[in-house]
Design an enzyme around this catalytic site. Structure first.
Site, PDB file in Angstrom:
ATOM      1  N   TRP A  12       0.843  -1.205   0.000  1.00 47.57           N
ATOM      2  CA  TRP A  12       0.000   0.000   0.000  1.00 47.57           C
ATOM      3  C   TRP A  12       0.876   1.252   0.000  1.00 47.57           C
ATOM      4  O   TRP A  12       0.538   2.269  -0.615  1.00 47.57           O
ATOM      5  CB  TRP A  12      -0.899   0.001   1.250  1.00 47.57           C
ATOM      6  CG  TRP A  12      -1.768   1.217   1.360  1.00 47.57           C
ATOM      7  CD1 TRP A  12      -3.025   1.387   0.843  1.00 47.57           C
ATOM      8  CD2 TRP A  12      -1.465   2.437   2.048  1.00 47.57           C
ATOM      9  NE1 TRP A  12      -3.515   2.629   1.159  1.00 47.57           N
ATOM     10  CE2 TRP A  12      -2.574   3.294   1.897  1.00 47.57           C
ATOM     11  CE3 TRP A  12      -0.369   2.901   2.772  1.00 47.57           C
ATOM     12  CZ2 TRP A  12      -2.619   4.592   2.443  1.00 47.57           C
ATOM     13  CZ3 TRP A  12      -0.405   4.183   3.305  1.00 47.57           C
ATOM     14  CH2 TRP A  12      -1.521   5.011   3.148  1.00 47.57           C
ATOM     15  N   HIS A  13       2.023   1.163   0.704  1.00 43.69           N
ATOM     16  CA  HIS A  13       2.875   2.353   0.809  1.00 43.69           C
ATOM     17  C   HIS A  13       3.582   2.685  -0.490  1.00 43.69           C
ATOM     18  O   HIS A  13       3.966   3.835  -0.705  1.00 43.69           O
ATOM     19  CB  HIS A  13       3.910   2.160   1.920  1.00 43.69           C
ATOM     20  CG  HIS A  13       3.333   2.386   3.281  1.00 43.69           C
ATOM     21  ND1 HIS A  13       2.735   1.381   3.992  1.00 43.69           N
ATOM     22  CD2 HIS A  13       3.248   3.496   4.043  1.00 43.69           C
ATOM     23  CE1 HIS A  13       2.312   1.867   5.154  1.00 43.69           C
ATOM     24  NE2 HIS A  13       2.596   3.143   5.198  1.00 43.69           N
ATOM     25  N   GLY A  14       3.787   1.722  -1.348  1.00 40.57           N
ATOM     26  CA  GLY A  14       4.443   2.044  -2.600  1.00 40.57           C
ATOM     27  C   GLY A  14       4.727   0.816  -3.417  1.00 40.57           C
ATOM     28  O   GLY A  14       4.801  -0.299  -2.902  1.00 40.57           O
ATOM     29  N   PHE A  32       2.032   8.404  -1.260  1.00 41.52           N
ATOM     30  CA  PHE A  32       1.444   7.075  -1.034  1.00 41.52           C
ATOM     31  C   PHE A  32      -0.020   7.032  -1.437  1.00 41.52           C
ATOM     32  O   PHE A  32      -0.621   7.993  -1.720  1.00 41.52           O
ATOM     33  CB  PHE A  32       1.604   6.655   0.430  1.00 41.52           C
ATOM     34  CG  PHE A  32       3.046   6.592   0.856  1.00 41.52           C
ATOM     35  CD1 PHE A  32       4.014   6.088  -0.004  1.00 41.52           C
ATOM     36  CD2 PHE A  32       3.444   7.071   2.080  1.00 41.52           C
ATOM     37  CE1 PHE A  32       5.339   6.044   0.367  1.00 41.52           C
ATOM     38  CE2 PHE A  32       4.775   7.032   2.468  1.00 41.52           C
ATOM     39  CZ  PHE A  32       5.716   6.518   1.608  1.00 41.52           C
TER      40      PHE A  32
END
Lengths: 318, 473
Positions: B323-325, B473
């Protein structure tokens, strides 16, 4: 977690009052001691006096150097006044606040020189990279606090000063001396409490990621509206603009558009990027000359300037 | 618009003044228009994505609610999930998977070049897609009744204080606050000012002053660095990312509070956590809760036995990392946190008697906090590094080169000067057990803390403005 207790309006007013009082006291303290914050700020406060002297002096040629630390380090002022092979008397004046570029120089000239005329004066601007272009990063806070008036903003539109964020910083700088001097205060405080602050900051500033002094070099589509406006101001006060390209260790090219601008406006360019006798070891870092480099640079400059400061040249200007 | 810009505060001043003089529905329309201006100021073209997400989820939620058959509800819900994850997947992950797939095919002897696209990641897309998805899922689960007021729902999706970097709000918390009249309380002003002050301090003074140290360490060739330099760079990043993200959340909470909204707490002194489970109840709380409720629990949570619980933990953390990257470092970061949670579970099961007593003693707890902080710091190395190769190289230097350079003294001095006062303040708050300790203390104490914040903000901002890290993000 508890909910906030029921607060009284009086208490919150006192909180706000105390915070504002602290900020006002800080502002007063800085205003009273501003010129002692750094050598650069001290220099900025002497600009009106330098400008007055430059306007009042009656020598054959007054050389007003406008630039930043590159020019400051490169010009040996006492030496230049002895180097007059054409037997003209020369006086040199340096206005070279750190980290400045075209927008600052435009405002400095307009604020301190526009109203005075001195036909034997030359304004010599030292530049490197894209420091004459409108796209070179500006410091709106410094412009608002030190150099510009609100009426200068239109002439600097091309630099982006009229954009919301920049304009608001300009206003903040013109209102608060704490804000405009924050960099100097910060450096003074951190230099005292953080080990190796000065040395490490200089290294970090030179790294490509954090370098602001060199930002703007090599950018495409540069424009020179502010520079053209400055030339107009200099002309209107009967002075002659000369530009000099300063030496640094890693050479740079001069934008073709800028060269065309010099030609079309009739501005002499003294290309001093590669002075023969200046060696790499004559730089304090990668961009600033040491005393020996300064002496050699000054001699090279005067030699290049001779055709312009001869009596004949002065007569044509008159 | 960035919270740490003058232009945002002028925008907010206009909004808040107009807000006070409008009736409830007028306030909602103003906030909706303001939210679209706020987002459009960055890039108006991407407003269409928010609008599409709003329309789809509005009608999907109504469809689910009006449908009587469970299978049909599920089919309608899938529309929302596919649309939101589709948008997120396309803008955020397409290029990553295209490159990885190409390389994989090349490895097995099939040189099939898959075209990558020159697309910009829309700011905040990960946040608002998760928020709207939670709405439709909650309607499906019967936890939320969908609203028929489209414009109010549009405000729920785009509410500007938390639109681009959270907190990720659930419909049952935020939507009723939009639909009902919000009381204007004196306490809102006091609490709102506190959140804004501490948020600005964390972002501008802490995070942005740590950025040059972090950038210097992570942009230099690893061979030029010593172990202590890397260590201090990681410490600086720990405070940079905390100041940056929790600062944003606090400011969001504060400006919402000034308008009468209660947003969720997203951070609760995370570096005082003493174990992984504790950490995720203090760090990015709204994302952890989202992943728990919409991923971990549907996977079976801890209901299917020990082994499957551990599997579910790992899957949840891996997806949390993704999800963060779109990058292997983020996946590694999620994997590492999954391992920590698993290790903690296993260790916790076995911990009994004297060992447990020792761990619960004050000194033991302090040591656990310090130890766990360093485990978290290692995760920040994974998070910040440009590549897995850089992680390995840095780990090698960490254990082989112990030279203490001038940079180490400098960076440590900067850390102490900027971050130590925050740690002291948070220790005081943590010890009191009252997240609003500052607000509830004597006015002179409050005024002193605010004065410190104000002076630091006015005198010690970084020399260049930094954007919020979590915008990417």
């Amino acid at each position: 977690m508890s909910a906030p207790k029921v607060v009284s309006t009086r208490e919150e007013k006192l909180v706000i009052l105390l915070v504002l009082s602290v900020l006002v006291l800080l502002e007063i303290a800085i205003r009273l001691n501003e010129d002692r914050l750094s050598g650069n700020i001290s220099h900025i406060y002497t600009i009106p006096e330098i400008a007055r002297q430059a306007s009042d002096t009656t020598s054959d040629a007054n050389l007003i150097f406008l630039g930043n630390s590159l020019t400051n380090n490169a010009i040996d002022k006492p030496h230049i006044e002895t180097l007059n092979s054409s037997k003209n008397s020369i006086k040199a004046f340096k206005i070279t606040p750190d980290g400045t570029a075209i927008s600052d120089w435009y405002c400095i000239y307009n604020q301190y020189f526009l109203e005075t005329t001195n036909t034997s004066s030359f304004v010599i601007i030292g530049f490197a990279w894209g420091q004459l272009s409108d796209q070179f990063p500006i410091n709106p806070t410094r412009l608002g606090g030190f150099f510009c008036q609100i009426e200068d903003i239109d002439a600097l539109e091309a630099t982006g000063l009229t954009r919301h964020q920049q304009f608001l910083r300009f206003l903040a700088g013109s209102v608060s001396h704490v804000y405009v001097n924050r960099e100097a205060i910060r450096n003074r405080v951190l230099d005292t409490v953080v080990p190796y602050y000065k040395e490490t900051t200089q290294v970090l500033n030179r790294s490509p990621q954090n370098n602001t002094e060199m930002d703007g070099r090599g950018k495409s589509m540069s424009t020179y509206t502010s520079f053209t406006n400055l030339n107009q101001s200099i002309k209107s006060s009967n002075r002659q603009l000369v530009v000099m390209a300063m030496p640094v260790i890693d050479n740079y090219s001069i934008d073709a558009e800028l060269l065309d601008t010099f030609t079309s406006l009739g501005i002499p360019l003294l290309d001093l990027r590669n002075v023969e006798k200046i060696e790499k070891n004559m730089f304090l870092d990668s961009i600033h000359l040491n005393a020996e480099g300064s002496r050699i640079f000054t001699e090279a400059l005067v030699e290049k300037l001779q055709p312009y400061i001869s009596n004949d040249r002065l007569n044509t200007l008159n | 618009m960035l919270f740490n810009s003058f232009i945002f505060w002028i925008f907010f001043l206009i909004i808040i003044v107009a807000y006070r003089y409008l009736p409830h529905q007028g306030q909602n329309r103003l906030l909706l228009a303001g939210s679209y201006i706020f987002y459009g100021y960055w890039d108006y073209r991407y407003l269409s994505l928010i609008f599409i997400s709003t329309i789809i989820d509005y009608f999907v939620a109504t469809g689910i609610y009006n449908s009587s058959e469970q299978q049909q509800k599920k089919r309608i819900l899938l529309i929302s999930i596919c649309a939101n994850l589709g948008m997120l997947g396309f803008f955020k992950y397409y290029n990553f998977f295209a490159v990885e797939m190409s390389e994989l095919l090349l490895l097995i002897g099939l040189p099939v070049p898959i075209k990558t696209l020159n697309i910009v990641l829309p700011v905040g897309i990960s946040f608002y897609t998760f928020q709207t998805m939670s709405y439709t899922i909650d309607v499906y689960r019967g936890k939320t009744v969908p609203t028929s007021r489209f414009l109010d729902f549009a405000l729920y999706v785009s509410f500007f204080p938390q639109l681009v970097a959270g907190p990720i709000e659930r419909s049952y918390n935020l939507l009723p606050q939009i639909l009902e009249k919000r009381p204007q309380l004196k306490e809102n002003l006091v609490e709102g000012i506190y959140h804004i002050c501490i948020g600005m301090f964390k972002k501008v003074v802490i995070a942005d002053n740590m950025a040059p140290i972090v950038n210097s360490v992570f942009s230099r060739p690893v061979s030029d660095l010593s172990g202590p330099e890397i260590m201090v760079g990681i410490y600086a990043f720990a405070f940079q990312i905390y100041g940056d993200f929790s600062g944003y959340s606090s400011i969001a909470q504060g400006i919402a509070k000034l308008m009468g909204f209660n947003l969720s707490w997203n951070f609760k002194m995370p570096y005082f956590a003493s174990n992984p489970s504790d950490f995720w109840q203090r760090w990015h709380i709204t994302l952890s809760a989202w992943l728990r409720d919409y991923l971990y629990v549907p996977l079976g949570g801890n209901r299917l036995g020990k082994l499957l619980t551990l599997r579910n933990l790992m899957l949840t953390m891996l997806l949390g990392g993704l999800w963060h990257g779109a990058g292997w470092t983020f996946i590694a970061w999620g994997f590492y946190h999954g391992l920590l949670l698993i290790a903690y579970r296993v260790f916790e099961f076995k911990q009994q008697g004297v060992a447990r007593k020792l761990m619960e003693h004050r000194v033991g707890k302090g040591l656990r906090i310090i130890f766990f902080f360093h485990l978290i710091c290692f995760s920040w190395l994974l998070f910040r590094a440009d590549s897995i190769d850089q992680v390995w190289a840095m780990m090698g230097v960490l254990v082989t080169n112990f030279e203490i350079t001038n940079f180490v003294y400098y960076a440590s001095g900067m850390l102490i000067f900027f971050a130590a006062p925050l740690v002291a303040l948070e220790y005081w708050i943590e010890k009191s057990g009252d997240l609003l300790k500052v607000v509830n203390s004597h006015w002179l104490v409050r005024a002193s803390i605010y004065s410190y914040f104000a002076v630091m903000l006015w005198v010690f901002p970084p020399l260049t403005n930094q954007v919020f890290i979590y915008f990417q993000f």
